[in-house]
Design a protein around this motif. Structure first.
Motif, mmCIF file in Angstrom:
data_model
loop_
_atom_site.group_PDB
_atom_site.id
_atom_site.type_symbol
_atom_site.label_atom_id
_atom_site.label_comp_id
_atom_site.label_asym_id
_atom_site.label_seq_id
_atom_site.Cartn_x
_atom_site.Cartn_y
_atom_site.Cartn_z
ATOM 1 N N SER A 31 19.070 8.773 30.474
ATOM 2 C CA SER A 31 19.533 10.099 30.764
ATOM 3 C C SER A 31 20.606 10.549 29.772
ATOM 4 O O SER A 31 20.452 11.802 29.505
ATOM 5 C CB SER A 31 20.002 10.125 31.993
ATOM 6 O OG SER A 31 20.425 11.224 32.642
ATOM 7 N N VAL A 32 21.514 9.757 29.580
ATOM 8 C CA VAL A 32 22.674 9.887 28.496
ATOM 9 C C VAL A 32 22.225 10.262 27.156
ATOM 10 O O VAL A 32 22.430 11.553 26.589
ATOM 11 C CB VAL A 32 23.783 9.100 28.794
ATOM 12 C CG1 VAL A 32 24.742 9.244 27.668
ATOM 13 C CG2 VAL A 32 24.658 8.911 29.873
ATOM 14 N N ILE A 33 21.430 9.471 26.805
ATOM 15 C CA ILE A 33 20.835 9.849 25.327
ATOM 16 C C ILE A 33 19.883 11.008 25.273
ATOM 17 O O ILE A 33 19.975 11.862 24.357
ATOM 18 C CB ILE A 33 19.845 8.612 24.954
ATOM 19 C CG1 ILE A 33 20.768 7.567 24.760
ATOM 20 C CG2 ILE A 33 19.236 9.022 23.633
ATOM 21 C CD1 ILE A 33 20.153 6.082 24.513
ATOM 22 N N THR A 34 19.110 11.376 26.269
ATOM 23 C CA THR A 34 18.402 12.395 26.263
ATOM 24 C C THR A 34 19.387 13.958 26.315
ATOM 25 O O THR A 34 19.005 14.649 25.764
ATOM 26 C CB THR A 34 17.359 12.791 27.591
ATOM 27 O OG1 THR A 34 16.565 11.329 27.566
ATOM 28 C CG2 THR A 34 16.578 14.053 27.732
ATOM 29 N N GLN A 35 20.330 13.815 27.242
ATOM 30 C CA GLN A 35 21.212 15.072 27.178
ATOM 31 C C GLN A 35 22.001 15.018 25.828
ATOM 32 O O GLN A 35 22.122 16.300 25.669
ATOM 33 C CB GLN A 35 22.392 14.791 28.464
ATOM 34 C CG GLN A 35 23.280 15.687 28.621
ATOM 35 C CD GLN A 35 24.214 15.563 29.748
ATOM 36 O OE1 GLN A 35 24.276 14.476 30.145
ATOM 37 N NE2 GLN A 35 25.182 16.568 30.002
ATOM 38 N N LEU A 36 22.376 13.986 25.204
ATOM 39 C CA LEU A 36 22.867 13.968 24.016
ATOM 40 C C LEU A 36 21.886 14.966 22.756
ATOM 41 O O LEU A 36 22.315 15.391 22.217
ATOM 42 C CB LEU A 36 23.400 12.669 23.431
ATOM 43 C CG LEU A 36 23.830 12.560 22.267
ATOM 44 C CD1 LEU A 36 25.144 13.232 21.914
ATOM 45 C CD2 LEU A 36 24.035 11.122 21.612
ATOM 46 N N GLY A 37 20.592 14.326 23.095
ATOM 47 C CA GLY A 37 19.767 14.979 22.105
ATOM 48 C C GLY A 37 19.451 16.602 22.379
ATOM 49 O O GLY A 37 19.283 17.311 21.408
ATOM 50 N N THR A 38 19.554 16.928 23.615
ATOM 51 C CA THR A 38 19.434 18.398 23.888
ATOM 52 C C THR A 38 20.781 19.034 23.562
ATOM 53 O O THR A 38 20.499 19.924 22.968
ATOM 54 C CB THR A 38 19.257 18.354 25.682
ATOM 55 O OG1 THR A 38 18.267 17.758 26.004
ATOM 56 C CG2 THR A 38 19.251 19.746 26.021
ATOM 57 N N THR A 39 21.885 18.628 23.705
ATOM 58 C CA THR A 39 23.093 19.101 23.270
ATOM 59 C C THR A 39 23.262 19.320 21.880
ATOM 60 O O THR A 39 23.401 20.465 21.446
ATOM 61 C CB THR A 39 24.311 18.255 23.730
ATOM 62 O OG1 THR A 39 24.274 18.238 25.339
ATOM 63 C CG2 THR A 39 25.575 19.070 23.440
ATOM 64 N N LEU A 40 22.790 18.112 21.072
ATOM 65 C CA LEU A 40 22.810 18.305 19.668
ATOM 66 C C LEU A 40 21.687 19.417 19.105
ATOM 67 O O LEU A 40 22.117 20.008 18.077
ATOM 68 C CB LEU A 40 22.560 17.027 19.024
ATOM 69 C CG LEU A 40 23.742 15.698 19.318
ATOM 70 C CD1 LEU A 40 23.234 14.688 18.598
ATOM 71 C CD2 LEU A 40 24.841 16.143 18.196
ATOM 72 N N GLY A 41 20.615 19.176 19.966
ATOM 73 C CA GLY A 41 19.633 20.469 19.412
ATOM 74 C C GLY A 41 20.258 21.852 19.607
ATOM 75 O O GLY A 41 19.855 22.718 18.717
ATOM 76 N N PHE A 42 20.949 21.971 20.773
ATOM 77 C CA PHE A 42 21.542 23.537 20.854
ATOM 78 C C PHE A 42 22.393 23.612 19.778
ATOM 79 O O PHE A 42 22.799 24.884 19.664
ATOM 80 C CB PHE A 42 22.131 23.264 22.440
ATOM 81 C CG PHE A 42 22.872 24.639 22.644
ATOM 82 C CD1 PHE A 42 22.277 25.690 23.076
ATOM 83 C CD2 PHE A 42 24.363 24.616 22.306
ATOM 84 C CE1 PHE A 42 23.010 26.946 23.250
ATOM 85 C CE2 PHE A 42 24.980 25.429 22.830
ATOM 86 C CZ PHE A 42 24.456 26.891 23.178
ATOM 87 N N LEU A 43 23.322 22.602 19.543
ATOM 88 C CA LEU A 43 24.461 22.997 18.737
ATOM 89 C C LEU A 43 23.972 23.237 17.223
ATOM 90 O O LEU A 43 24.356 24.231 16.668
ATOM 91 C CB LEU A 43 25.505 21.687 18.434
ATOM 92 C CG LEU A 43 26.320 21.626 19.811
ATOM 93 C CD1 LEU A 43 26.904 20.245 19.870
ATOM 94 C CD2 LEU A 43 27.170 22.650 20.189
ATOM 95 N N ALA A 44 22.854 22.565 16.932
ATOM 96 C CA ALA A 44 22.102 22.898 15.546
ATOM 97 C C ALA A 44 21.666 24.334 15.350
ATOM 98 O O ALA A 44 21.777 24.720 14.592
ATOM 99 C CB ALA A 44 21.150 21.678 15.444
ATOM 100 N N ALA A 45 20.916 24.732 16.474
ATOM 101 C CA ALA A 45 20.478 25.959 16.626
ATOM 102 C C ALA A 45 21.418 27.265 16.674
ATOM 103 O O ALA A 45 21.228 28.054 16.124
ATOM 104 C CB ALA A 45 19.597 26.128 18.046
#
Length: 83
Positions: A31-45
């Motif tokens: 769950s934490v790793i998935t949230q990290l991936g989502t957050t990093l994707g948002f920040l990159a966008a």
């Protein structure tokens, strides 16, 4: 690093975690790793959007400067002048 190298590292890490964590901990880590991936994707966008906005602002500023100086050969004017 190419995609196959990244995939190998991710697989190795996942296997190591699955050996060391119980089911509840493994689910929490996922769950934490998935949230990290989502957050990093948002920040990159967001960075890409900011870069586009900055580029557009710079282009508008350059066009305004060209117009203020009465430049008739600016690329924007050439585009607008074509039928």
């Amino acid at each position: 690093m190419d995609a196959s190298g990244r995939n190998a590292i991710v697989t190795l890490l996942a296997n190591l975690l699955s050996e060391r964590l119980d089911e509840e901990q493994l689910a929490a880590a996922a769950s934490v790793i998935t949230q990290l991936g989502t957050t990093l994707g948002f920040l990159a966008a967001q960075r890409a959007l900011d870069a586009t906005r900055n580029l557009n602002a710079a282009q508008r500023q350059a066009l305004s400067s060209d117009l203020a100086e009465g430049e008739t050969n600016s690329p924007q004017r050439n585009i607008e002048a074509k039928p």
